[in-house]
Design an enzyme around this catalytic site. Structure first.
Site, PDB file in Angstrom:
ATOM      1  N   GLU A  58      13.257 -26.211  32.531  1.00 52.09           N
ATOM      2  CA  GLU A  58      13.561 -27.565  33.001  1.00 52.09           C
ATOM      3  C   GLU A  58      14.792 -28.075  32.231  1.00 52.09           C
ATOM      4  O   GLU A  58      14.873 -27.904  31.015  1.00 52.09           O
ATOM      5  CB  GLU A  58      12.337 -28.422  32.677  1.00 52.09           C
TER       6      GLU A  58
ATOM      7  N   ASP B 157      10.436 -23.332  13.901  1.00 49.84           N
ATOM      8  CA  ASP B 157      11.879 -23.190  13.615  1.00 49.84           C
ATOM      9  C   ASP B 157      12.534 -24.566  13.732  1.00 49.84           C
ATOM     10  O   ASP B 157      13.529 -24.752  14.422  1.00 49.84           O
ATOM     11  CB  ASP B 157      12.506 -22.208  14.616  1.00 49.84           C
TER      12      ASP B 157
HETATM   13  P1  ADP Z   1      19.467 -20.671  21.430  1.00 51.54           P
HETATM   14  O1  ADP Z   1      18.155 -20.030  21.771  1.00 51.54           O
HETATM   15  O2  ADP Z   1      20.622 -19.818  21.882  1.00 51.54           O
HETATM   16  O3  ADP Z   1      19.583 -21.102  19.985  1.00 51.54           O
HETATM   17  P2  ADP Z   1      18.818 -23.405  22.241  1.00 51.54           P
HETATM   18  O4  ADP Z   1      17.491 -23.346  22.916  1.00 51.54           O
HETATM   19  O5  ADP Z   1      18.831 -23.908  20.838  1.00 51.54           O
HETATM   20  O6  ADP Z   1      19.580 -21.990  22.331  1.00 51.54           O
HETATM   21  O7  ADP Z   1      19.797 -24.280  23.145  1.00 51.54           O
HETATM   22  C1  ADP Z   1      21.172 -24.462  22.819  1.00 51.54           C
HETATM   23  C2  ADP Z   1      21.544 -25.925  23.082  1.00 51.54           C
HETATM   24  O8  ADP Z   1      21.355 -26.247  24.458  1.00 51.54           O
HETATM   25  C3  ADP Z   1      20.641 -26.906  22.324  1.00 51.54           C
HETATM   26  O9  ADP Z   1      21.175 -27.253  21.086  1.00 51.54           O
HETATM   27  C4  ADP Z   1      20.556 -28.085  23.238  1.00 51.54           C
HETATM   28  O10 ADP Z   1      21.607 -28.990  22.983  1.00 51.54           O
HETATM   29  C5  ADP Z   1      20.745 -27.521  24.613  1.00 51.54           C
HETATM   30  N1  ADP Z   1      19.454 -27.361  25.326  1.00 51.54           N
HETATM   31  C6  ADP Z   1      18.416 -26.557  24.980  1.00 51.54           C
HETATM   32  N2  ADP Z   1      17.414 -26.639  25.862  1.00 51.54           N
HETATM   33  C7  ADP Z   1      17.811 -27.521  26.817  1.00 51.54           C
HETATM   34  C8  ADP Z   1      17.196 -28.045  28.019  1.00 51.54           C
HETATM   35  N3  ADP Z   1      15.997 -27.613  28.427  1.00 51.54           N
HETATM   36  N4  ADP Z   1      17.895 -28.936  28.728  1.00 51.54           N
HETATM   37  C9  ADP Z   1      19.135 -29.333  28.336  1.00 51.54           C
HETATM   38  N5  ADP Z   1      19.757 -28.887  27.237  1.00 51.54           N
HETATM   39  C10 ADP Z   1      19.117 -27.988  26.471  1.00 51.54           C
END
Ligand code: ADP
Length: 294
Positions: A94, A198
């Site tokens: 989502e 984490d």
């Molecule tokens: P990774 O697994 O590569 O570390 P993240 O899950 O931390 O990636 O996501 C990277 C960035 O994308 C986050 O810092 C956040 O700003 C954005 N992000 C993560 N999940 C979502 C989401 N479901 N919707 C919108 N933006 C998201």
């Protein structure tokens, strides 16, 4: 088949409504994955991609998000679908529009994290392994927290460091610390709490309504002090957050000492992932912790 056609079909099947990609924006990436935002028909999705060998990592992430959601304590992005296509693994979540914390946001995050930590299991661990960064994280259940932290957390990371050729002082002093672990728990009996696992500042945010959101977890059931310790490792959480947490779920005074024991796991993991100055930091933490023991 082409990655983005498969992603669109997979979203359509999971959501029960036809979906085609009208626009795809790169959302940069964390340290580990590439990230994209997909738009089509007024809907938006957040997609992570990586090499096909990372599909189990995405599967564990989706499972972790569902576990956190099942607590009902705090918002997480809902997993939509995942798979392999066109030489990549993908995970669709989502999409959540992030916004500034707003008034009272940090307190809500503290209160909701405390509520998450009141979700308990019978033992420490989880029903599956997952990853911390790209490193395997072993979650085999254990009834004994000290054994769990010794074998599945600190000992596991020390073993990886040894496999990378890092013997010597780190192993010797680290081994001493593992032997003395029970001393840190003489007057304290942790409960198996549902943890994000984490929780650095980059993995918590707020939605447009000001509700806290946590994401990119490394879920397991463990001592809640481990989650709080990590919030302090790289900073980014305000005094209001800690005050609200403690008001909802007070902390044992020994947390002040144990937090280095918990953050040592992440520092060792950073050393194993990135090398460099994290070795010196880990050695200093071990020396300071040993100084607390007899
Ligand atoms: P990774 O697994 O590569 O570390 P993240 O899950 O931390 O990636 O996501 C990277 C960035 O994308 C986050 O810092 C956040 O700003 C954005 N992000 C993560 N999940 C979502 C989401 N479901 N919707 C919108 N933006 C998201």
């Amino acid at each position: 088949m082409d990655l983005w056609n498969t992603v669109a079909e997979s979203i359509a099947a999971a959501s029960g409504a036809p979906f085609s990609v009208a626009a795809r924006h790169s959302a940069g990436g964390g340290c580990i994955n590439q990230a994209y935002v997909l738009e089509g028909g007024g809907r938006r999705y957040f997609v992570k991609t990586n090499g096909t060998e990372h599909l189990p990592m995405f599967d564990a992430e989706a499972d972790g998000l569902r576990e956190l959601a099942s607590s009902g304590a705090i918002r997480v992005p809902q997993p939509v679908c995942l798979g392999n296509a066109g030489g990549s693994a993908f995970l669709v979540l989502e999409y959540i529009e992030f916004a500034a914390a707003g008034r009272g946001g940090a307190q809500r995050l503290g209160t909701q994290l405390a509520a998450l930590h009141r979700s308990n299991a019978a033992q420490f661990g989880w029903r599956r392994d997952n990853t911390i960064g790209a490193t395997p994280q072993i979650n085999t259940w254990s009834g004994d927290w000290v054994d769990f932290w010794r074998e599945r957390r600190l000992g596991y990371q020390l073993g990886l460091a040894a496999a990378h050729g890092c013997g010597g002082r780190l192993q010797r002093e680290g081994g001493k610390l593992l032997d003395r672990l029970p001393q840190f728990f003489a007057n304290y009996l942790p409960l198996p709490s549902l943890l994000h696992g984490d929780l650095w500042g980059g993995n918590a945010a707020f939605d447009a309504a000001g509700h806290p959101v946590i994401f990119d977890p490394a879920v397991y059931y463990g001592d809640r002090e481990a989650d709080l310790a990590m919030t302090e490792l790289f900073g980014g959480f305000s005094a209001d957050f800690y005050a609200a947490y403690r008001e909802s779920y007070p902390l044992d005074p020994g947390y002040a000492t144990r937090k280095a024991l918990y953050n040592l796991y992440h520092v060792l993991n950073h050393f194993n992932l990135f090398g460099g100055g994290y070795l010196g930091q880990a050695e200093r933490m071990i020396a300071a912790l040993l100084a607390e023991t007899g």
